[in-house]
Design an enzyme around this catalytic site. Structure first.
Site, PDB file in Angstrom:
ATOM      1  N   HIS A  97      -8.194  -3.308  -2.874  1.00  0.00           N
ATOM      2  CA  HIS A  97      -7.263  -3.816  -3.888  1.00  0.00           C
ATOM      3  C   HIS A  97      -5.826  -3.687  -3.422  1.00  0.00           C
ATOM      4  CE1 HIS A  97      -7.415   0.511  -4.660  1.00  0.00           C
ATOM      5  NE2 HIS A  97      -6.197   0.395  -5.178  1.00  0.00           N
ATOM      6  N   ASP A  99      -2.333  -2.703  -5.336  1.00  0.00           N
ATOM      7  CA  ASP A  99      -2.077  -2.032  -6.612  1.00  0.00           C
ATOM      8  C   ASP A  99      -1.395  -2.953  -7.630  1.00  0.00           C
ATOM      9  OD1 ASP A  99      -3.137   0.447  -5.922  1.00  0.00           O
ATOM     10  OD2 ASP A  99      -1.247   1.123  -5.027  1.00  0.00           O
ATOM     11  N   HIS A 248      -5.876  -1.771   0.010  1.00  0.00           N
ATOM     12  CA  HIS A 248      -6.413  -0.474   0.427  1.00  0.00           C
ATOM     13  C   HIS A 248      -7.691  -0.143  -0.319  1.00  0.00           C
ATOM     14  CE1 HIS A 248      -3.444   0.264  -2.765  1.00  0.00           C
ATOM     15  NE2 HIS A 248      -4.227   1.256  -3.155  1.00  0.00           N
ATOM     16  N   ARG A 263       0.892   9.954  -6.775  1.00  0.00           N
ATOM     17  CA  ARG A 263       1.448   8.666  -6.339  1.00  0.00           C
ATOM     18  C   ARG A 263       2.720   8.343  -7.099  1.00  0.00           C
ATOM     19  NH1 ARG A 263      -2.017   3.341  -7.271  1.00  0.00           N
ATOM     20  NH2 ARG A 263      -0.483   2.693  -8.807  1.00  0.00           N
TER      21      ARG A 263
HETATM   22  C1  OGA Z   1      -3.884   4.486  -4.763  1.00  0.00           C
HETATM   23  C2  OGA Z   1      -5.335   4.434  -4.487  1.00  0.00           C
HETATM   24  C3  OGA Z   1      -5.766   5.953  -2.716  1.00  0.00           C
HETATM   25  C4  OGA Z   1      -6.384   7.290  -2.521  1.00  0.00           C
HETATM   26  O1  OGA Z   1      -3.264   5.533  -4.673  1.00  0.00           O
HETATM   27  O2  OGA Z   1      -3.327   3.432  -5.116  1.00  0.00           O
HETATM   28  O3  OGA Z   1      -5.938   3.414  -4.634  1.00  0.00           O
HETATM   29  O4  OGA Z   1      -6.491   7.679  -1.368  1.00  0.00           O
HETATM   30  N1  OGA Z   1      -5.934   5.539  -4.018  1.00  0.00           N
HETATM   31  O5  OGA Z   1      -6.718   7.950  -3.498  1.00  0.00           O
HETATM   32 MN    MN Z   2      -4.600   1.790  -5.195  1.00  0.00          MN
END
Ligand code: OGA
Ligand code: MN
Length: 272
Positions: A97, A99, A248, A263
């Site tokens: 995806h 974000d 990602h 994040r």
């Molecule tokens: C994000 C995600 C990444 C993770 O932080 O946007 O999708 O490594 N996760 O947890």
């Molecule tokens: Mn993500």
């Protein structure tokens, strides 16, 4: 200490050494990190003993920050989103995806800090949607450039795993949006495939019997190993990615082990 930038693959990813985000970051250093992010699309910094405030303040230098409609946030620093397996079922991040593409203005990028990790597993992968675009035949590039796709938050937040009131409100406030299938990076001018399995639900004006396989082909193409990098986290690692031109995937291969990531998400502009 001098900054060094070590690419990880030809298409995507680099490790930056010589930057300490727990100390004041001068403008030259910030611009070097920003330039590396634009070039390598995801960059990694080891051993960052940053507080939530420092992470927030650093991320805010890229642009205004976003507060997520569903995921929990830090009590003291609301711009810090908590990806904590003790608070949420995070299996839905084990899907390629970009974000918050369900927003009219999806995020520019994010600064992600590893706080607690499983003994093994929990790697995150990023894919370069510009390298994937560049590898398409010219006729397909031209055709895809005429298409727009629908993105919907509901696709990645299944009702059975997310608290219903927050999810219902988020769905009301975030109706599906339309973005070009191929977007142009506002700074580099590079073109990228901007559909992903996480949030894309269809192509405008195209029957699902055609749109489904076309989208599936693009999802497979973007995530070919040649266009990806896989990061094995250590506590204190920070990843900074350009969400406009990458996708990602957070692997979920660690059972009930506890994993916590913080994040900060930078707002972006409307894809064109
Ligand atoms: C994000 C995600 C990444 C993770 O932080 O946007 O999708 O490594 N996760 O947890
Ligand atoms: Mn993500």
């Amino acid at each position: 200490m001098a900054i060094s930038i070590e690419p990880l693959t030809p298409a995507i990813g680099a490790v930056i050494a010589g930057v300490d985000l727990a100390q004041p970051v001068d403008d030259d250093t910030f611009h070097a990190v920003e330039a590396a992010m634009l070039t390598h699309q995801v960059v990694f910094l080891r051993d960052q003993a940053v507080t939530e405030q420092q992470q927030r303040d650093f991320a805010a230098r890229f642009g205004p920050l976003h507060i997520h409609p569903i995921y929990p946030r830090s009590d003291s620093v609301p711009e810090i989103m908590l990806l904590d397996t003790a608070l949420n079922d995070l299996r839905d991040n084990a899907l390629w995806h970009s974000d918050v593409s369900f927003l009219e203005t999806p995020s520019l990028g994010a600064v992600l800090l590893a706080r607690k990790l499983p003994p093994l597993g929990g790697d995150t992968l990023w894919a370069s949607a510009t390298a994937a675009y560049d590898a398409l035949p010219d006729t397909l590039k031209a055709y895809l450039g005429t298409l727009s796709a629908i993105h919907d938050l509901a696709k990645s937040f299944p009702a059975e795993r997310f608290e219903s009131d927050a999810l219902a409100a988020a769905k009301r406030n975030n109706p599906p949006v339309v973005h070009p299938v191929i977007r142009t990076h506002p700074v580099t001018g590079k073109k990228a495939i901007f559909v992903s399995e996480g949030f894309t639900t269809g192509i405008v004006g195209m029957d699902p019997t055609l749109a489904g396989p076309l989208l599936a082909m693009l999802y497979t193409h973007v995530t070919r190993p040649e266009f990806t990098v896989r990061w094995k986290w250590r506590v204190g690692d920070v990843a900074i990615w350009d969400n406009r031109v990458t996708q990602h995937y957070a692997t979920y291969d660690y059972g009930n082990a506890h994993r916590v990531m913080n994040r900060a998400t930078m707002m972006g502009d409307k894809p064109f």
